[in-house]
Design a protein around this motif. Structure first.
Motif, short mmCIF file in Angstrom:
data_model
loop_
_atom_site.label_atom_id
_atom_site.label_comp_id
_atom_site.label_asym_id
_atom_site.label_seq_id
_atom_site.Cartn_x
_atom_site.Cartn_y
_atom_site.Cartn_z
N TRP A 403 0.81 -1.22 0.00
CA TRP A 403 0.00 0.00 0.00
C TRP A 403 0.84 1.27 0.00
N ASP A 404 2.04 1.20 0.60
CA ASP A 404 2.90 2.38 0.64
C ASP A 404 4.35 1.91 0.74
N ALA A 405 5.25 2.84 0.92
CA ALA A 405 6.68 2.51 0.91
C ALA A 405 7.25 2.26 2.31
N SER A 406 6.39 2.11 3.31
CA SER A 406 6.87 1.84 4.66
C SER A 406 7.44 0.42 4.76
N THR A 407 7.99 0.08 5.92
CA THR A 407 8.77 -1.15 6.07
C THR A 407 8.04 -2.38 5.54
N GLN A 408 6.82 -2.58 5.91
CA GLN A 408 6.04 -3.73 5.44
C GLN A 408 4.99 -3.33 4.41
N GLY A 409 5.22 -2.23 3.76
CA GLY A 409 4.34 -1.80 2.67
C GLY A 409 2.95 -1.40 3.11
N GLY A 410 2.77 -1.13 4.41
CA GLY A 410 1.44 -0.76 4.88
C GLY A 410 0.53 -1.95 5.08
N PHE A 411 1.03 -3.16 4.80
CA PHE A 411 0.21 -4.36 4.99
C PHE A 411 0.01 -4.65 6.47
N THR A 412 1.04 -4.49 7.26
CA THR A 412 0.98 -4.71 8.71
C THR A 412 1.91 -3.70 9.38
N SER A 413 1.95 -3.72 10.69
CA SER A 413 2.82 -2.80 11.42
C SER A 413 4.28 -3.05 11.07
N GLY A 414 5.06 -1.99 11.11
CA GLY A 414 6.45 -2.09 10.68
C GLY A 414 7.29 -3.05 11.48
N ASN A 415 6.93 -3.30 12.72
CA ASN A 415 7.72 -4.21 13.56
C ASN A 415 7.17 -5.62 13.60
N VAL A 416 6.17 -5.90 12.77
CA VAL A 416 5.54 -7.22 12.72
C VAL A 416 6.03 -7.96 11.48
N LYS A 417 6.40 -9.22 11.65
CA LYS A 417 6.82 -10.04 10.51
C LYS A 417 5.60 -10.60 9.82
N PRO A 418 5.38 -10.26 8.54
CA PRO A 418 4.21 -10.80 7.83
C PRO A 418 4.40 -12.28 7.51
N TRP A 419 3.31 -12.96 7.21
CA TRP A 419 3.35 -14.41 7.00
C TRP A 419 4.21 -14.77 5.79
N LEU A 420 4.27 -13.90 4.81
CA LEU A 420 5.24 -13.99 3.71
C LEU A 420 5.92 -12.63 3.61
N PRO A 421 7.18 -12.60 3.18
CA PRO A 421 7.93 -11.34 3.22
C PRO A 421 7.52 -10.33 2.15
N VAL A 422 7.68 -9.06 2.50
CA VAL A 422 7.56 -7.96 1.53
C VAL A 422 8.99 -7.55 1.18
N LYS A 423 9.39 -7.77 -0.07
CA LYS A 423 10.77 -7.52 -0.46
C LYS A 423 10.87 -6.24 -1.31
N PRO A 424 12.08 -5.66 -1.42
CA PRO A 424 12.23 -4.36 -2.08
C PRO A 424 11.63 -4.26 -3.49
N PRO A 425 11.79 -5.25 -4.39
CA PRO A 425 11.20 -5.09 -5.73
C PRO A 425 9.68 -4.93 -5.69
N GLN A 426 9.04 -5.60 -4.74
CA GLN A 426 7.59 -5.46 -4.61
C GLN A 426 7.23 -4.17 -3.87
N LEU A 427 8.04 -3.82 -2.87
CA LEU A 427 7.80 -2.60 -2.10
C LEU A 427 7.81 -1.36 -3.00
N ALA A 428 8.64 -1.41 -4.04
CA ALA A 428 8.75 -0.27 -4.95
C ALA A 428 7.47 -0.03 -5.74
N ARG A 429 6.63 -1.06 -5.83
CA ARG A 429 5.38 -0.93 -6.59
C ARG A 429 4.22 -0.89 -5.61
N ASN A 430 3.98 0.29 -5.07
CA ASN A 430 2.93 0.43 -4.06
C ASN A 430 1.85 1.41 -4.52
#
Length: 535
Positions: A403-430
């Motif tokens: 959703w945005d360029a924050s640590t976890q892309g706005g999917f979850t809180s920045g300090n929470v590990k999502p069930w699958l990772p958000v990596k830089p190539p995908q983070l760039a497309r928000n």
């Protein structure tokens, strides 16, 4: 509105990966509800929710342990009701997955069925005696690897599973099973859902004699990564009784106002023909297959598939999709055909949204999202784990929405590990970085969806193809709209007569007199007269 589904655009949401609202790293129903504005603002007509039912999650919800409740990881029935209410406020229809072919082995029905051969649910699943040498009753294979039969020491019989051993097949030859599944449909219809997507819609009935599936008749240079592809599955699925079940489903839906259905045609042989059979009058409203989810990006391929459907099933109705939760994202599959990732993604969106039929978009493709490269240790998908490294599994396409360029892309809180990772190539497309930006993939989708919505020819018009050499695909929709695409990264020109003004969204397309110049990955629309010709 009657027939709202005809020519509609549905947006598929994978609940685990759309929006995490409670901070546990897994998406949930409240998160989806909060983000419905994005889907409505995109211009879609409906949202399809992949399974959110009670489940051990061995196959991420496609192993259902309770068909009429929400798994706690996603929320509650009250959360679901709130989602439906909000969707309807936004003008969105809600379609939910129904995984009726098989349940989880933790479902109470299977727990009872496996106790012995004489209980009330003993015939609710597909059981068979072993051969005298102890081997399974036939050669049927599981999609996820190995035999489709699992030994159960309590009953001293095998039970069938087309997927995981923990997903036993229900016995649709038992009328009580069919009656129960109808009650499941009515449960959700009574809660206000607008329709269903039926998982593995051609799998419900098996050959009652349990005959062996023959070898696939098509030549293969080397064995495929998955041996399931080495058989022609004429007995383990695709039985004529399936169609009677489709007709019963249709009668149920027709007893409610403005409801619709779509089936997933999981078949490698004659899938287009079968889509037509399953959407004949009195059966499913629409059906999709995996035919357009491969690696072919040629004009001849798309023309052949569309003509095949409408020639063979003039009274049927297709749903077309380029990607979903089971396949590599098309921006990755077709990357070599694009002058840039953005140009290819925008063109693919315009191409899909120009097709005759209904359309399904997979979450994130409106951003030009690509598959995520994952290591073996990051996988959760049993199919990906079993067949590592090839064929590639499904986790790569299921990573969280960005959703945005924050640590976890706005999917979850920045300090929470999502069930699958958000990596830089995908983070760039928000979403945030593309919203309101002229020429972005997101804005190209919004423009194309708005054009389709207001253009009857694109929603309902018939299709007539023009005979042009590769890489140009050109077809007329309805009365007077030419759709033209250059499916390559090189510039091409096309001569024409009867051409009018350019209309609607376009990319790298210009007209000078009778000449259309199509730059790399160009697309556009032209008003034309009845006598239009291209050459």
């Amino acid at each position: 509105m009657a027939d709202w589904w005809r020519g509609s655009v549905t947006y598929q949401v994978y609940p685990r990966s759309f929006q995490d609202d409670n901070g546990d790293g897994v998406g949930d129903l409240k998160g989806i509800t909060r983000r419905l504005d994005h889907i409505a603002g995109l211009g879609c007509d409906a949202v399809w929710l992949s399974p959110f039912f009670t489940s051990p999650m061995l196959d991420m919800g496609y192993d259902v342990a309770d068909y009429t409740d929400v798994d706690p990881v996603f929320g509650t029935l009250a959360d679901f009701d709130a989602l439906v209410a909000r969707a309807h406020e936004l003008g969105l229809k809600v379609i939910i997955d129904q995984v009726l072919n098989h349940s989880s082995d933790k479902h109470p029905f299977f727990t009872e069925s496996r106790k012995d051969r004489h209980n009330a649910k003993s015939d609710w699943y597909i059981w068979a005696d072993p051969h005298h040498d102890g081997t399974p009753p036939n050669n049927w294979l599981s999609v996820f690897g190995g035999p489709a039969w699992q030994w159960d020491a309590r009953r001293k019989q095998y039970y069938m599973h087309s997927f995981l051993p923990e997903q036993p097949e229900l016995n649709f030859r038992n009328p009580a099973v069919v009656d129960y599944m109808e009650s499941v449909l009515r449960f959700w219809l009574d809660r206000g859902v607008d329709g269903f997507r039926f998982d593995t819609v051609n799998y419900f009935y098996k050959d009652h004699l349990f005959r062996d599936d023959p070898a696939d008749y098509r030549e293969k240079e080397t064995p495929p990564g998955n041996p399931y592809e080495m058989q022609y599955h004429i007995f383990s699925k695709n039985q004529p009784e399936n169609l009677r079940w489709m007709e019963r489903i249709r009668r149920v839906l027709d007893s409610y106002a403005d409801r619709a259905s779509v089936g997933e045609m999981g078949e490698a042989h004659h899938a287009i023909r079968m889509m037509g059979e399953y959407t004949a009058p009195g059966r499913l409203h629409q059906c999709y297959s995996f035919e357009l989810m491969g690696y072919d990006y040629s004009a001849a391929f798309f023309r052949r598939k569309i003509e095949e459907f409408f020639t063979g099933a003039p009274d049927g109705w297709p749903m077309w999709a380029f990607s979903n939760h089971d396949v590599v994202r098309h921006a990755s599959r077709w990357a070599k055909h694009g002058v840039s990732q953005d140009a290819l993604a925008a063109q693919a969106g315009a191409l899909l949204l120009s097709f005759q039929g209904s359309i399904c978009l997979w979450q994130g493709e409106e951003l030009g999202q690509t598959d995520t490269e994952l290591g073996f240790e990051e996988l959760t998908d049993p199919q990906g784990i079993n067949f590592w490294p090839e064929p590639i599994g499904r986790d790569n396409t299921r990573t969280p929405m960005v959703w945005d360029a924050s640590t976890q892309g706005g999917f979850t809180s920045g300090n929470v590990k999502p069930w699958l990772p958000v990596k830089p190539p995908q983070l760039a497309r928000n979403v945030a970085s593309q919203a309101g930006v002229a020429g972005s993939v997101l804005e190209s989708y919004r423009a194309m969806l708005a054009f389709r919505a207001k253009t009857e020819a694109l929603r309902l018009g018939a299709t007539r193809f023009f005979d042009l050499p590769e890489p140009v695909l050109a077809f007329a929709r309805g009365d007077g709209l030419l759709c033209i695409f250059n499916l390559s990264p090189q510039t091409v020109t096309v001569q024409g007569t009867g051409l009018g003004k350019l209309t609607g969204p376009s990319q790298a397309l210009t007209r000078a007199g009778d000449t259309l110049t199509l730059g790399p990955n160009a697309y556009g629309f032209v008003n034309v007269t009845d006598g239009v010709s291209l050459g």
